[in-house]
Design a protein around this motif. Sequence first.
Motif, mmCIF file in Angstrom:
data_model
loop_
_atom_site.group_PDB
_atom_site.id
_atom_site.type_symbol
_atom_site.label_atom_id
_atom_site.label_comp_id
_atom_site.label_asym_id
_atom_site.label_seq_id
_atom_site.Cartn_x
_atom_site.Cartn_y
_atom_site.Cartn_z
ATOM 1 N N GLY A 140 58.501 15.859 48.987
ATOM 2 C CA GLY A 140 57.680 15.825 47.785
ATOM 3 C C GLY A 140 57.348 14.407 47.342
ATOM 4 O O GLY A 140 58.236 13.579 47.205
ATOM 5 N N LYS A 195 61.322 20.339 57.906
ATOM 6 C CA LYS A 195 60.782 19.637 56.729
ATOM 7 C C LYS A 195 61.842 18.712 56.176
ATOM 8 O O LYS A 195 63.031 18.944 56.352
ATOM 9 C CB LYS A 195 60.390 20.637 55.643
ATOM 10 C CG LYS A 195 61.590 21.339 55.008
ATOM 11 C CD LYS A 195 61.237 21.975 53.685
ATOM 12 C CE LYS A 195 62.263 21.660 52.613
ATOM 13 N NZ LYS A 195 62.056 22.371 51.370
ATOM 14 N N GLU A 211 53.998 22.419 48.814
ATOM 15 C CA GLU A 211 55.177 23.202 49.169
ATOM 16 C C GLU A 211 55.664 23.970 47.944
ATOM 17 O O GLU A 211 55.788 23.400 46.853
ATOM 18 C CB GLU A 211 56.323 22.331 49.696
ATOM 19 C CG GLU A 211 57.445 23.275 50.143
ATOM 20 C CD GLU A 211 58.734 22.638 50.621
ATOM 21 O OE1 GLU A 211 58.963 21.438 50.427
ATOM 22 O OE2 GLU A 211 59.538 23.413 51.197
ATOM 23 N N GLU A 252 52.790 17.248 48.923
ATOM 24 C CA GLU A 252 53.395 16.568 50.080
ATOM 25 C C GLU A 252 52.322 16.146 51.084
ATOM 26 O O GLU A 252 51.192 16.622 51.051
ATOM 27 C CB GLU A 252 54.366 17.524 50.797
ATOM 28 C CG GLU A 252 55.404 18.112 49.859
ATOM 29 C CD GLU A 252 56.766 18.311 50.492
ATOM 30 O OE1 GLU A 252 56.947 17.944 51.671
ATOM 31 O OE2 GLU A 252 57.647 18.848 49.799
ATOM 32 N N GLU A 312 55.352 21.412 44.725
ATOM 33 C CA GLU A 312 55.314 19.949 44.828
ATOM 34 C C GLU A 312 54.269 19.558 45.872
ATOM 35 O O GLU A 312 53.987 20.318 46.793
ATOM 36 C CB GLU A 312 56.695 19.399 45.205
ATOM 37 C CG GLU A 312 57.285 20.022 46.444
ATOM 38 C CD GLU A 312 58.773 19.759 46.606
ATOM 39 O OE1 GLU A 312 59.436 19.333 45.647
ATOM 40 O OE2 GLU A 312 59.272 19.996 47.725
HETATM 41 MG MG MG Z 1 59.442 19.705 49.688
#
Ligand code: MG
Length: 261
Positions: free
Chosen positions: A232, A60, A138, A107, A105
Amino acid sequence: MAIANYKDTAQFLHDAEIEKREVVKITAEQPELTVEDAYKIQEELVAIKRALGHKVIGPKMGLTSEAKMKQMGVEEPVYGYIFDYMDATNEGVISLSDLIHPKVEAEIAFVIGRDIQGPNVTVEDVLAATDYVLPALEIIDSRYENFNFDLESVIADNASSSRVVFGKTFTNPKGIELDLVGVTLEINGEVKELGAGAAVVGHPANAIAMLANMLARKGDKIKAGEVILSGGVTGAVMLSSGDTVTAKLDGLGDVSFIVRD
Ligand code: MG
Ligand code: OOG
């Protein structure tokens, strides 16, 4: 002060996660730690999780937005790894008792259809290698007190990775301008954060390109079949018991979960 054994530092951070205990950032004890050292600690942390039988869903990207870098007081994006045990998509529930001080957040996730090998990977390369994009939430849970960290500490801590909930709509990225996708993050029906895809280093696929180029430095690549969080789009919001969290991404669909004690 000398740099402690990478493995010991990784074990310290892994224990903090398992014991749901916040710790002081590791650079307080090891101020000489470099970004390179921090990724070596992260590699040991990944090895510890693999040895326990956990499987990587994908890498990620994090700290990809100007807003986030400012919020966290750091200057460049980072990467970490999402594991199968972090995937809360099926339950649709996040239990606060499993975590330390989680935030959420919104994404955009990429489902990768073929390997992407850096260096010199471009946005076009990424889009050509992507089968689908989908909305994701996330849940980050830094193991550090009050999310108080610096670049080295957050890298070693697997970029605060904790949980993820994926949406169920899969969209071919060729038909959509991902930088123009509007995103809202609602809690109990109230918009808490909003943004556009362009908040992620200009274009979410650019975050994936940067990731491929960063992985190439250690002789690694993005692999077919991985599902990758691009970073994010919105700022991160603290979770409370009873929250219903929903992200709405224009043209990509919604994703949601609830929060329990
Ligand atoms: Mg993130
Ligand atoms: C680091 C993780 C950042 C993102 O998408 O920016 C991240 C943190 O803010 O704790 O996952």
